[in-house]
Design an enzyme around this catalytic site. Structure first.
Site, mmCIF file in Angstrom:
data_model
loop_
_atom_site.group_PDB
_atom_site.id
_atom_site.type_symbol
_atom_site.label_atom_id
_atom_site.label_comp_id
_atom_site.label_asym_id
_atom_site.label_seq_id
_atom_site.Cartn_x
_atom_site.Cartn_y
_atom_site.Cartn_z
ATOM 1 N N ALA A 1 0.857 -1.181 0.000
ATOM 2 C CA ALA A 1 0.000 0.000 0.000
ATOM 3 C C ALA A 1 0.897 1.236 0.000
ATOM 4 O O ALA A 1 2.093 1.141 0.262
ATOM 5 C CB ALA A 1 -0.905 -0.020 1.217
ATOM 6 N N GLN B 1 1.396 3.648 1.935
ATOM 7 C CA GLN B 1 2.151 3.933 3.170
ATOM 8 C C GLN B 1 2.864 2.678 3.693
ATOM 9 O O GLN B 1 3.105 2.542 4.898
ATOM 10 C CB GLN B 1 1.235 4.523 4.237
ATOM 11 C CG GLN B 1 0.977 6.019 4.070
ATOM 12 C CD GLN B 1 2.253 6.858 4.150
ATOM 13 O OE1 GLN B 1 3.194 6.537 4.873
ATOM 14 N NE2 GLN B 1 2.295 7.938 3.394
ATOM 15 N N SER B 2 3.211 1.766 2.812
ATOM 16 C CA SER B 2 3.873 0.523 3.217
ATOM 17 C C SER B 2 5.213 0.776 3.903
ATOM 18 O O SER B 2 6.101 1.429 3.338
ATOM 19 C CB SER B 2 4.094 -0.342 1.972
ATOM 20 O OG SER B 2 5.011 -1.383 2.251
ATOM 21 N N ASN B 3 5.349 0.235 5.101
ATOM 22 C CA ASN B 3 6.647 0.277 5.785
ATOM 23 C C ASN B 3 7.644 -0.650 5.098
ATOM 24 O O ASN B 3 8.832 -0.356 5.039
ATOM 25 C CB ASN B 3 6.491 -0.173 7.243
ATOM 26 C CG ASN B 3 5.566 0.726 8.018
ATOM 27 O OD1 ASN B 3 5.839 1.920 8.153
ATOM 28 N ND2 ASN B 3 4.469 0.182 8.512
ATOM 29 N N ALA C 1 7.807 -1.388 1.920
ATOM 30 C CA ALA C 1 8.339 -0.746 0.706
ATOM 31 C C ALA C 1 9.411 0.282 1.081
ATOM 32 O O ALA C 1 10.496 0.315 0.486
ATOM 33 C CB ALA C 1 7.191 -0.087 -0.063
#
Ligand SMILES: *Cc1c(COP(=O)(O)O)cnc(C)c1O
Length: 356
Positions: A87, A89-91, A93
């Site tokens: 997503a 706001q993926s941590n 990523a």
């Protein structure tokens, strides 16, 4: 002194390629003020917080442990580019982009977003600072875009190859068998710390998403002879398919590591009570947990994951589910950059004022 079981697990992991990314061991913090706020030793168990928000890599979090093994595998394959999805706001990523910097690799992030132009804030800002190439995939529900983002990942792979580069695709959340090694190692580290302190906790709480952490913690607990039950608190729907994934990657990891233990579906069930309206949507109890941890311990939780995990722990204390004689662990998996995004600021302020 490490136990024989932990020594065996460490030896199995030492045979796997690992690229150091995290600052380890992370601290195990005795949350005395939180315990006091929840009724003190006569009402509330002792709470130890395993600070995996402090793994250091690009503002930290649980993905650093997985990425140590995933990046090493990418390097063994001669990769030049890390590609992953999540997503907006993926941590995971954000930390993949950070890992790419440290390892001298390119990174391409395929991120699903529910808004046409997401704010360059929180993790997305950091993705850009870490030099990632960002491909946004619009979707009504970030968790339902899986088919769509796969097609974009395939495009990116083709484009990287056409440019003479070697791509390495990391699945969502870094949740593959190799990623699972991270929390097998994390468990060995934790069990050593608990042995040194002479405590035998009964439960370990943590926020469970793509299940790589859960697969590693469950396999690790069995292989290391841990005393605690692994309490996964779900932050998103899709349990049936996710526990199948957890089982598959846990057992594939066990095979690769040469460990005799296997895990089965009933051990991988998560608590579905604290998801709220869905993935990435903060809950009232979660925002209260953020305010409570900030006020008592100056520890910051995130709105998407750790706040929901801690909301479960707090609820279980208040409802008398646990005896105050117990010791429990909360694994802080990170995610703090998401605090600095829109959408929950007013509610967070209200939750904080309510504690005055
Ligand atoms: C990814 C993540 C989790 C969940 O880990 P999974 O291995 O995907 O289940 C929990 N907390 C934070 C902060 C995360 O970024």
């Amino acid at each position: 002194m490490p136990t024989a079981a932990v020594t065996g697990v460490r030896a199995a992991l030492a045979a796997q390629p690992r690229f150091p990314l995290a600052t380890l061991p992370t601290p195990l913090h005795d949350a005395v003020r939180l315990r006091e706020a929840l009724g003190g030793p006569s009402r509330c168990p002792r709470i130890l917080i395993k600070r995996d928000d402090l793994t250091s890599l690009g503002l930290g979090g649980n993905k650093a442990r997985k990425l140590e093994y995933l990046v090493a595998d990418a390097q063994s394959a001669g990769a030049t580019t890390l590609i992953t999805t999540g997503a907006v706001q993926s941590n995971h990523a954000r930390m993949t982009a950070a890992a790419a910097c440290v390892a001298g690799l390119r990174s391409v992030l395929v991120l699903t977003t529910t808004t046409a132009e997401p704010a360059i804030a929180g993790n997305l800002l950091l993705d850009h600072l870490f030099g990632a190439s960002v491909r946004l995939v619009p979707s009504v529900d970030p968790m339902l875009a899986v088919g769509q983002d796969e097609a974009v990942v395939a495009e990116v792979v083709t484009a990287e190859k056409a440019a003479g580069r070697t791509p390495y695709v990391i699945p969502i959340g870094g949740s593959s068998a190799i990623g699972v090694f991270g929390y097998v190692g994390g468990t060995a580290e934790l069990v050593d710390q608990l042995n040194d302190m002479g405590v035998a906790p009964t439960r370990l709480y943590f926020a469970s998403g793509s299940r790589g952490t859960q697969a590693g913690l469950t396999l690790g607990a069995k292989a290391c002879g841990a005393t605690y039950a692994v309490m996964g608190i779900a932050v998103s729907a899709g349990e049936a398919e996710k526990i199948e994934r957890a089982k598959r990657i846990a057992n594939e990891a066990a095979t690769r590591l040469g460990l005799p233990e296997r895990v089965d579906l009933p051990e991988l069930v998560t608590d579905q009570e604290y998801i709220g309206e869905g993935y990435g949507i903060p809950t009232k109890a979660g925002l209260e947990a953020i305010a409570l941890l900030a006020r008592t311990e100056a520890i910051l939780l995130d709105p998407c994951y750790t706040s929901k995990g801690m909301a479960a722990l707090v609820d279980h204390v208040r409802s008398g589910l646990m005896s105050p004689a117990e010791t429990v662990i909360f694994l802080h998996t990170g995610g703090v950059p998401a605090i600095f995004t829109d959408g929950h600021r007013e509610d967070l302020l209200r939750a904080s004022v309510a504690l005055l």
